[in-house]
Design a protein around this motif. Structure first.
Motif, PDB file in Angstrom:
ATOM      1  N   ASN B 211      -3.485  13.762  10.742  1.00  0.00           N
ATOM      2  CA  ASN B 211      -3.401  13.530   9.297  1.00  0.00           C
ATOM      3  C   ASN B 211      -2.990  14.824   8.584  1.00  0.00           C
ATOM      4  OD1 ASN B 211      -6.891  13.600   9.342  1.00  0.00           O
ATOM      5  ND2 ASN B 211      -5.765  14.951   7.970  1.00  0.00           N
ATOM      6  N   ASP B 212      -2.310  14.638   7.468  1.00  0.00           N
ATOM      7  CA  ASP B 212      -1.790  15.763   6.689  1.00  0.00           C
ATOM      8  C   ASP B 212      -1.604  15.266   5.256  1.00  0.00           C
ATOM      9  OD1 ASP B 212      -0.763  18.197   5.986  1.00  0.00           O
ATOM     10  OD2 ASP B 212       0.965  18.121   7.338  1.00  0.00           O
ATOM     11  N   THR B 213      -1.423  16.200   4.330  1.00  0.00           N
ATOM     12  CA  THR B 213      -1.183  15.770   2.953  1.00  0.00           C
ATOM     13  C   THR B 213       0.223  15.190   2.847  1.00  0.00           C
ATOM     14  OG1 THR B 213      -0.462  17.975   2.360  1.00  0.00           O
ATOM     15  CG2 THR B 213      -2.750  17.426   1.918  1.00  0.00           C
ATOM     16  N   GLN B 214       0.394  14.340   1.861  1.00  0.00           N
ATOM     17  CA  GLN B 214       1.700  13.705   1.683  1.00  0.00           C
ATOM     18  C   GLN B 214       2.691  14.688   1.084  1.00  0.00           C
ATOM     19  OE1 GLN B 214       1.001  10.271  -0.737  1.00  0.00           O
ATOM     20  NE2 GLN B 214      -0.118   9.181   0.864  1.00  0.00           N
ATOM     21  N   GLU B 215       3.926  14.549   1.510  1.00  0.00           N
ATOM     22  CA  GLU B 215       4.969  15.416   0.965  1.00  0.00           C
ATOM     23  C   GLU B 215       5.538  14.801  -0.307  1.00  0.00           C
ATOM     24  OE1 GLU B 215       7.312  17.727   4.250  1.00  0.00           O
ATOM     25  OE2 GLU B 215       7.029  15.675   4.879  1.00  0.00           O
ATOM     26  N   SER B 225      -2.261  11.228   4.512  1.00  0.00           N
ATOM     27  CA  SER B 225      -1.726  10.080   5.250  1.00  0.00           C
ATOM     28  C   SER B 225      -1.889  10.346   6.737  1.00  0.00           C
ATOM     29  CB  SER B 225      -0.252   9.874   4.933  1.00  0.00           C
ATOM     30  OG  SER B 225      -0.091   9.456   3.605  1.00  0.00           O
ATOM     31  N   LEU B 226      -1.697   9.277   7.519  1.00  0.00           N
ATOM     32  CA  LEU B 226      -1.771   9.414   8.970  1.00  0.00           C
ATOM     33  C   LEU B 226      -0.355   9.361   9.543  1.00  0.00           C
ATOM     34  CD1 LEU B 226      -4.022   9.633  11.133  1.00  0.00           C
ATOM     35  CD2 LEU B 226      -3.850   7.166  11.405  1.00  0.00           C
ATOM     36  N   TYR B 227      -0.077  10.268  10.456  1.00  0.00           N
ATOM     37  CA  TYR B 227       1.269  10.351  11.025  1.00  0.00           C
ATOM     38  C   TYR B 227       1.189  10.317  12.547  1.00  0.00           C
ATOM     39  CZ  TYR B 227       2.387  12.131   6.357  1.00  0.00           C
ATOM     40  OH  TYR B 227       2.531  12.276   5.015  1.00  0.00           O
ATOM     41  N   ARG B 228       2.342  10.041  13.154  1.00  0.00           N
ATOM     42  CA  ARG B 228       2.443  10.260  14.590  1.00  0.00           C
ATOM     43  C   ARG B 228       3.791  10.920  14.874  1.00  0.00           C
ATOM     44  NH1 ARG B 228       3.073   4.164  17.107  1.00  0.00           N
ATOM     45  NH2 ARG B 228       5.021   3.618  16.074  1.00  0.00           N
ATOM     46  N   VAL B 229       3.808  11.677  15.949  1.00  0.00           N
ATOM     47  CA  VAL B 229       5.028  12.372  16.333  1.00  0.00           C
ATOM     48  C   VAL B 229       4.983  12.571  17.837  1.00  0.00           C
ATOM     49  CG1 VAL B 229       4.006  14.677  15.990  1.00  0.00           C
ATOM     50  CG2 VAL B 229       6.479  14.383  15.764  1.00  0.00           C
ATOM     51  N   ASN B 237       5.152   8.114   9.287  1.00  0.00           N
ATOM     52  CA  ASN B 237       3.926   7.752   8.564  1.00  0.00           C
ATOM     53  C   ASN B 237       3.468   6.394   9.068  1.00  0.00           C
ATOM     54  OD1 ASN B 237       2.065   6.671   6.718  1.00  0.00           O
ATOM     55  ND2 ASN B 237       2.898   7.875   5.031  1.00  0.00           N
ATOM     56  N   ILE B 238       2.254   6.316   9.633  1.00  0.00           N
ATOM     57  CA  ILE B 238       1.790   5.034  10.166  1.00  0.00           C
ATOM     58  C   ILE B 238       0.651   4.442   9.339  1.00  0.00           C
ATOM     59  CG2 ILE B 238       2.505   5.464  12.551  1.00  0.00           C
ATOM     60  CD1 ILE B 238      -0.499   6.086  13.123  1.00  0.00           C
ATOM     61  N   VAL B 242      -2.019   2.979   2.878  1.00  0.00           N
ATOM     62  CA  VAL B 242      -3.394   3.470   3.011  1.00  0.00           C
ATOM     63  C   VAL B 242      -3.386   4.999   2.959  1.00  0.00           C
ATOM     64  CG1 VAL B 242      -5.356   3.693   4.594  1.00  0.00           C
ATOM     65  CG2 VAL B 242      -4.154   1.508   4.382  1.00  0.00           C
ATOM     66  N   SER B 243      -4.253   5.565   2.156  1.00  0.00           N
ATOM     67  CA  SER B 243      -4.391   7.021   2.131  1.00  0.00           C
ATOM     68  C   SER B 243      -5.861   7.372   2.347  1.00  0.00           C
ATOM     69  CB  SER B 243      -3.892   7.590   0.809  1.00  0.00           C
ATOM     70  OG  SER B 243      -4.641   7.078  -0.257  1.00  0.00           O
TER      71      SER B 243
END
Lengths: 215, 320
Positions: B211-215, B225-229, B237-238, B242-243
Motif C-alpha cells: 500500500n502507498d498514498t495515491q498519486e 490504495s493497494l497496489y501490486r507489481v 491499483n487493485i 476502496v481506499s
C-alpha cells in the motif's frame, strides 16, 4: 589602528554576531502543549556546556553513551543527532500550533509499531509559518486533526500526541526548521548554551521557555 | 599605547556585558511576567505487552524502551522456538533446549506462510536483513538497507522497501520496492514509492502487494490504495474505489491475496479486504477486534474479540 586593536574589534564583532544569531531565532514560538510536561530529550546543538554534555538529571554524558540509541526508561537526556525537543505526553494529549501558519503536510496512516512509517515521524503535522516561512513539525501523533491547506492560528488544536513512527513511548517530538527543507533549529533558542550550567540542568528553569503563550 | 589598549579593552568588555545583558533581558522579558510552574511532571507509564503474532515476531517499541527488564518475545514454529531478547539478540532454541545465536540488532522476525523460512529486520539505524531457513541457517543477506521485509510463502522471493542510509529522521528515504530472488541471488527494482510504502506480502510468482498514498495532486489528507507489481507487470491499483485510512502493517493474507486481514489495534477494528475476479473490491470493517493470527495458515483465522467491558472472547473463522 594597529593589528592588536583590529583583533580585539574583530573578535568583539564575531562574538556579538554570534550572540545576535542565537538570540534571534524562534522567539515567537509558543508551547505546543498546554502544560509544561517533562522533557525527555533536548535539542542536540552539537555543542556542550563548559565542554561537557549533560543530561537533564545532572549526569554528565560520558563520551557518546547514548549516541543514536534510546536511553532506558525514566532517563532524561539529549543525544547526538536529535534535532528537536521531546516532551513526555500521554497518548491523546491535545497538541497546539506554536505559531500561525498553513498546514502543508499531514500523515495520518501510521499505527503504533510501524517504526518507519511517515519517515520515522509517524503521524505528523507540518506547519509553514507566515512570518518567515519557517516550519514546525509535530510528530508521533495518534491523530492528525488538520488537513493540508488549513490555516491555523497560534494555539489552534492540530492533533493528539501518541506513539507512532520511530517512537519508544508516548511523547511529542517538536521540531523547528528554518524552511521546508532547511536547517533544524532549537525551538528554545539555544538558551541552555548561554545559560549557567546549573540553570541549564534545572527543569524548572527550562519551564520558563518559550515565554510567549497563546492559550 | 598601553593605556590605549586598556581603554579599548574596558570599552569592549562593557559593550559585551551590556549587549549580553540586553540579549538576556530580551530573551527573558516575558518569562519575568510568566508564572513558574511548580507542579510535578507527569509520569508516563509503560506496560509490557507479551502478545506475539504467529508469523511475525517483534520486539515491541515499549520493550525496547526498557532493556533493563530483560523481557523477551518468543514464538514456536515446528520444533524450534525463536527468541528476541530485550537487547535485540535473536536466538533459536531447538526441541532439546539447545540455544543458537542467529543474529544481533534484530527488531522483528517474519515467518513465511509455509513456515519454511523467516526474515529478520534490523533495529532502527541498522536496517539490515537476513533470510534464514527454519533451522536458523543463513540463506542470504538482503542487499542494502531494507524495511518492511516480507518473504514469499516458500521463501523463493523476499520483497522489501529499499532505504537510504538513515542516521536520524530523513525526508524521502524510501527509494522504492525491491525483489530479491533466493534462487538467482539478484535484486530487481520493481517500482518507486510515493510516500512511506508498506509491503503487505509477496507471492511465489514474484508479485508484490503493497500500500502507498495515491498519486493525486490536491489531496488534503493521506489516502492509501493497494497496489501490486511484479517483474513482468507494472504497478497496478487493485483496490479500485476502496481506499485505506491506515498502513496495512503486518497484515495477514491468503496465498492468492484474494483476502487481506488487518487489525487496527488503535481502534480495535478488523479490516477485511476482498477482491475476487469479476467483482469490485470490497472493504468490510468489524468493530471490537483486538487481535488476529493464523490458527491454520491460509485456512483458519483466530480472532480475539473485545467488548465494552474489556472482556475477550476468541473466534476461529474458517476463511476457505
Amino acid at each position: 589602528m594597529n593589528i592588536q586593536l583590529r583583533k580585539v574589534f574583530l573578535s568583539t564583532f564575531v562574538f556579538m554576531v554570534l550572540v545576535m544569531g542565537l538570540s534571534a531565532q524562534a522567539a515567537s514560538l509558543s508551547h505546543p502543549l498546554q502544560n509544561w510536561p517533562r522533557i525527555n530529550a533536548w535539542f542536540d546543538a552539537d555543542g556542550s556546556v563548559n565542554g561537557y554534555d549533560y543530561r537533564y538529571d545532572g549526569t554528565r554524558i560520558l563520551n557518546t553513551l547514548y549516541y543514536s540509541s534510546w536511553a532506558p526508561s525514566g532517563y532524561n537526556y539529549y543525544y547526538d543527532g536529535h534535532k528537536a525537543i521531546d516532551f513526555a505526553a500521554s497518548t491523546g494529549t491535545q497538541v497546539y500550533a506554536a505559531a500561525p501558519g498553513d498546514v502543508y503536510q499531514t500523515v495520518s496512516y501510521c499505527n503504533v509499531g510501524d517504526t518507519q512509517c511517515g519517515n520515522g515521524y509517524g503521524n505528523h503535522v507540518r506547519i509553514r509559518h507566515f512570518t518567515d516561512q519557517s516550519v514546525t513539525i509535530y510528530a508521533h501523533l495518534s491523530s492528525a486533526d488538520v488537513s493540508v491547506s488549513d490555516f491555523v492560528d497560534c494555539g489552534s488544536p492540530i492533533g493528539k500526541s501518541g506513539n507512532t513512527g520511530n517512537s519508544s513511548g508516548p511523547h511529542l517530538h517538536f521540531e523547528y526548521r528554518s524552511s521546508t527543507y532547511g536547517t533544524r533549529l532549537d525551538p528554545f533558542n539555544y538558551w541552555y548554551q548561554t545559560a549557567w550550567v546549573q540553570d541549564a540542568l534545572n527543569q524548572y528553569s527550562w519551564m520558563r521557555y518559550p515565554t510567549t503563550t497563546c492559550f | 599605547m598601553k593605556r590605549k589598549l586598556i581603554i579599548t579593552f574596558c570599552i569592549t568588555t562593557i559593550t559585551i556585558i551590556a549587549f549580553v545583558g540586553i540579549a538576556y533581558i530580551f530573551n527573558n522579558r516575558e518569562s519575568v511576567q510568566s508564572p513558574v510552574y511548580k507542579q510535578s511532571p507527569p509520569i508516563v507509564q509503560s506496560t509490557i505487552d507479551k502478545d506475539v503474532f504467529l508469523d511475525v515476531l517483534e520486539l515491541k517499541p515499549h520493550q525496547q524502551e526498557e532493556p533493563q527488564k530483560k523481557e523477551e518475545v518468543r514464538k514456536s514454529f515446528g520444533k524450534n522456538t525463536l527468541v528476541i531478547s530485550s537487547d535485540h539478540i535473536l536466538t533459536l532454541v531447538d526441541e532439546n533446549g539447545k540455544e543458537k545465536v542467529i543474529r544481533e540488532k534484530v527488531r522483528q522476525v517474519t515467518w513465511s506462510l509455509d513456515g519454511t523460512v523467516f526474515v529478520t529486520e534490523g533495529v532502527w539505524g541498522d536496517f539490515t536483513s537476513g533470510l534464514y531457513s527454519k533451522d536458523g541457517a543463513l540463506i542470504a543477506e538482503i542487499p542494502g538497507y531494507s524495511g518492511y521485509v516480507r518473504p514469499s510463502p516458500s521463501g523463493k522471493y523476499v520483497a522489501y522497501v529499499d532505504l537510504t542510509d538513515n542516521e536520524g529522521y530523513k525526508e524521502d528515504w524510501f527509494t522504492g520496492i525491491r525483489l530479491y530472488s533466493a534462487e538467482t541471488d539478484d535484486v530487481q527494482v520493481l517500482t518507486s514509492c510515493v510516500a512511506s510504502c508498506n509491503i503487505v506480502g509477496v507471492g511465489d510468482d514474484g508479485t508484490v502487494y503493497y500500500n502507498d498514498t495515491q498519486e493525486q495532486a490536491g489531496l488534503s489528507r493521506s489516502v492509501l490504495s493497494l497496489y501490486r507489481v511484479s517483474p513482468s507487470l507494472s504497478k497496478e491499483n487493485i483496490s479500485g474505489d476502496v481506499s485505506f485510512k491506515y498502513n496495512l502493517y503486518q497484515a495477514l493474507y491468503t496465498r492468492d491475496f484474494s483476502k487481506i486481514y488487518w487489525n487496527n489495534k488503535q481502534g480495535n477494528q478488523l479490516y477485511i479486504f476482498t477482491r475476487n475476479n469479476g467483482m469490485e473490491p470490497q472493504l468490510e470493517i468489524e468493530e471490537g477486534v483486538s487481535f488476529i493470527q493464523w490458527k491454520v495458515p491460509n485456512e483458519v483465522l483466530e480472532i480475539e474479540h473485545i467488548d465494552d467491558t474489556g472482556a475477550k472472547t476468541v473466534e476461529y473463522r474458517n476463511i476457505q
